[in-house]
Design a protein around this motif. Structure first.
Motif, short mmCIF file in Angstrom:
data_model
loop_
_atom_site.label_atom_id
_atom_site.label_comp_id
_atom_site.label_asym_id
_atom_site.label_seq_id
_atom_site.Cartn_x
_atom_site.Cartn_y
_atom_site.Cartn_z
N ALA A 1 9.39 6.34 19.72
CA ALA A 1 8.79 6.08 18.37
C ALA A 1 9.67 6.69 17.43
CB ALA A 1 7.37 6.90 18.57
N VAL A 2 10.29 7.70 17.46
CA VAL A 2 11.28 8.12 16.24
C VAL A 2 12.31 7.10 16.25
CG1 VAL A 2 12.98 9.96 15.66
CG2 VAL A 2 10.86 10.75 16.79
N LYS A 3 12.83 6.43 17.14
CA LYS A 3 13.98 5.39 16.89
C LYS A 3 13.18 4.22 16.31
CE LYS A 3 16.87 6.59 20.86
NZ LYS A 3 17.12 6.02 22.36
N ARG A 4 12.20 4.18 16.30
CA ARG A 4 11.23 2.72 15.76
C ARG A 4 10.96 3.12 14.34
NH1 ARG A 4 9.14 2.56 20.72
NH2 ARG A 4 6.96 3.12 19.97
N GLY A 5 11.08 4.49 13.96
CA GLY A 5 11.08 4.83 12.62
C GLY A 5 9.24 5.17 12.54
N LYS A 6 8.46 5.36 13.55
CA LYS A 6 6.78 5.57 13.63
C LYS A 6 6.62 7.25 13.14
CE LYS A 6 5.65 1.65 15.61
NZ LYS A 6 4.99 0.49 14.67
N PHE A 7 7.65 8.12 13.17
CA PHE A 7 7.48 9.52 12.87
C PHE A 7 8.80 10.05 13.03
CE2 PHE A 7 6.76 10.86 17.27
CZ PHE A 7 5.78 9.94 17.82
N SER A 8 8.95 11.18 12.52
CA SER A 8 10.24 12.07 12.56
C SER A 8 10.46 12.75 13.72
CB SER A 8 10.20 12.96 11.21
OG SER A 8 9.10 14.03 11.65
N SER A 9 11.64 13.14 13.86
CA SER A 9 11.83 14.21 15.04
C SER A 9 10.99 15.45 15.05
CB SER A 9 13.35 14.68 14.99
OG SER A 9 14.11 13.29 15.02
N ALA A 10 10.90 15.99 13.89
CA ALA A 10 9.83 17.29 13.73
C ALA A 10 8.59 17.03 14.46
CB ALA A 10 9.95 17.57 12.39
N GLU A 11 8.13 15.75 13.94
CA GLU A 11 6.65 15.36 14.41
C GLU A 11 6.75 15.16 15.91
OE1 GLU A 11 4.71 13.07 10.49
OE2 GLU A 11 6.44 12.18 11.49
N ALA A 12 7.86 14.51 16.44
CA ALA A 12 7.90 14.38 17.99
C ALA A 12 7.87 15.75 18.40
CB ALA A 12 9.18 13.56 18.14
N ASP A 13 8.51 16.60 18.03
CA ASP A 13 8.64 18.04 18.77
C ASP A 13 7.46 18.61 18.55
OD1 ASP A 13 11.42 17.76 19.14
OD2 ASP A 13 11.91 18.86 17.33
N ALA A 14 6.42 18.41 17.37
CA ALA A 14 5.37 19.07 17.35
C ALA A 14 4.12 18.43 18.05
CB ALA A 14 4.88 18.84 16.04
N LEU A 15 4.40 17.18 18.50
CA LEU A 15 3.51 16.48 19.46
C LEU A 15 3.72 17.03 20.85
CD1 LEU A 15 3.04 12.52 19.73
CD2 LEU A 15 3.51 14.10 21.69
N ASP A 16 5.23 17.18 21.24
CA ASP A 16 5.43 17.83 22.58
C ASP A 16 4.70 19.19 22.52
OD1 ASP A 16 6.35 17.84 25.17
OD2 ASP A 16 8.35 18.81 24.33
N ARG A 17 5.05 19.78 21.60
CA ARG A 17 4.42 21.46 21.64
C ARG A 17 2.75 21.46 21.45
NH1 ARG A 17 8.19 21.94 17.77
NH2 ARG A 17 6.62 22.14 16.17
N GLY A 18 2.15 20.39 21.37
CA GLY A 18 0.67 20.45 21.19
C GLY A 18 0.26 20.01 22.55
N ILE A 19 0.87 19.83 23.54
CA ILE A 19 0.30 19.39 24.87
C ILE A 19 0.76 20.80 25.93
CG2 ILE A 19 0.15 17.78 26.86
CD1 ILE A 19 0.99 15.50 24.73
N GLU A 20 -0.42 21.22 26.28
CA GLU A 20 -0.15 22.21 27.42
C GLU A 20 -0.64 21.78 28.75
OE1 GLU A 20 -2.23 26.82 28.27
OE2 GLU A 20 -3.00 25.48 26.79
N ARG A 21 -0.02 22.24 29.77
CA ARG A 21 -0.32 21.89 30.96
C ARG A 21 -1.10 23.11 31.91
NH1 ARG A 21 2.66 22.56 36.51
NH2 ARG A 21 1.24 21.86 37.91
N VAL A 22 -2.23 22.98 32.66
CA VAL A 22 -2.76 24.04 33.48
C VAL A 22 -2.85 23.31 34.75
CG1 VAL A 22 -3.69 25.42 31.54
CG2 VAL A 22 -5.06 23.58 32.86
N ARG A 23 -3.11 24.39 35.84
CA ARG A 23 -3.07 23.47 37.22
C ARG A 23 -4.49 23.43 37.46
NH1 ARG A 23 1.49 26.46 37.56
NH2 ARG A 23 3.33 25.48 38.78
N GLU A 24 -5.51 24.16 37.05
CA GLU A 24 -6.94 24.03 37.92
C GLU A 24 -8.01 23.84 36.49
OE1 GLU A 24 -7.43 23.82 40.78
OE2 GLU A 24 -5.37 24.61 41.41
N ILE A 25 -9.26 23.26 36.71
CA ILE A 25 -10.08 23.03 35.71
C ILE A 25 -10.46 24.34 35.20
CG2 ILE A 25 -12.30 21.97 35.35
CD1 ILE A 25 -11.77 19.83 37.33
N SER A 26 -10.69 25.30 36.20
CA SER A 26 -11.16 26.71 35.70
C SER A 26 -10.25 27.33 34.83
CB SER A 26 -11.48 27.30 37.06
OG SER A 26 -10.25 27.63 37.80
N ASP A 27 -8.96 26.70 34.76
CA ASP A 27 -8.18 27.34 33.58
C ASP A 27 -8.45 26.88 32.44
OD1 ASP A 27 -6.37 28.65 35.77
OD2 ASP A 27 -5.23 26.95 35.93
#
Length: 280
Positions: free
Chosen positions: A51-77
């Motif tokens: 998306a950055v290559k296509r000019g959809k958003f900036s590298s900083a926005e791509a980094d923020a998108l990545d940081r905005g997603i957390e992973r946990v192992r269980e629903i109870s988490d």
């Protein structure tokens, strides 16, 4: 900032997580399998980089998108009180019921199932408060296709429907509301076209490539029905066909070529071979 939980880091789950993070949400994905979680993270980064290559958003926005997603192992988490938790696991009724019961215990404002065919009312039997439960059927690839099909159950409240519509708009999607009829609207339209394409291939009308070219050139479909079936997964196509055959009759009966390919492990993209070859 909206707090979104996504249960399942597979093809659809990763897409839902991506669009929610792109909209500025704080997203937590429940994925117990380390390998699948690593693959999910790679897909998110690769898609954002594209998306950055296509000019959809900036590298900083791509980094923020990545940081905005957390992973946990269980629903109870998951913490309690998410704005929405969207379940996106395999199309298996009992599995989804179990997952939804656990998700409901986290007390989200809205609980949704990303199902393409299973009954919302049947799934709602596992949920203590079905008024806050409905279907949100996304389309693959989620970051490209703008529709969300909202499926209302008998107990779904008007408040839940309005919340789901607002969430879809926040994600940059258009939405439509349908009643809980097997296959809803879009799955029936999509499946009947793909099954007919398979029957055409089976009877020797022409090649898979030419059938798909007919759909893309004559009707401007972005992807042909056989290639799309490979992307969805031929095992998923088979399960949905059998469910809709039981509900609506023989016009949804799976062709023998589909049953044979699934029996041989030719499942499409996920196995590397379906109606087309998919290098890993």
């Amino acid at each position: 900032m909206k707090r979104v939980g996504v249960i399942g880091g597979g093809t659809m789950g990763v897409g839902i997580a991506y669009v929610c993070a792109q909209a500025g949400g704080a997203v937590t994905v429940v994925e117990p399998d380390d390998e699948r979680a690593e693959r999910m993270r790679g897909i998110i980064r690769d898609t954002a980089a594209g998306a950055v290559k296509r000019g959809k958003f900036s590298s900083a926005e791509a980094d923020a998108l990545d940081r905005g997603i957390e992973r946990v192992r269980e629903i109870s988490d998951l913490a309690e009180g998410f704005d929405v938790i969207i379940e996106s696991v395999f199309e298996d009724l009992e599995l989804k019921r179990s997952v939804l019961a656990s998700a409901a215990a986290r007390n989200p404002d809205l609980l949704a199932s990303n199902t393409s065919a299973l009954s919302i009312d049947s799934l709602a039997e596992a949920v203590p408060d079905p008024s806050r439960f409905l279907g949100m059927h996304f389309f693959n690839p989620v970051w490209s296709l703008k529709l969300v099909e909202i499926v209302r159950g008998d107990a779904t409240s008007e408040d839940a429907l309005e919340t789901a519509r607002a969430l879809a708009a926040w994600m940059g999607k258009e939405s439509l509301v349908v009643h809980d009829v097997p296959g809803f609207a879009t799955s029936r339209l999509d499946l009947i076209a793909s099954l007919e394409a398979m029957r055409m291939l089976e009877s020797g009308v022409t090649s898979a490539e030419e059938i798909d070219r007919a759909a893309t050139l004559a009707y401007r479909h972005p992807v042909g029905p056989l290639r799309l079936s490979d992307i969805v997964g031929l095992d998923v196509r088979l399960d949905v066909a059998r469910a809709l055959e039981a509900a609506h009759g023989s016009r949804f009966a799976p062709p023998k070529i589909l049953e044979q390919m699934v029996a041989e492990g030719k499942l499409g993209v996920k196995s590397g071979q379906g109606f087309f070859h998919w290098p890993q």
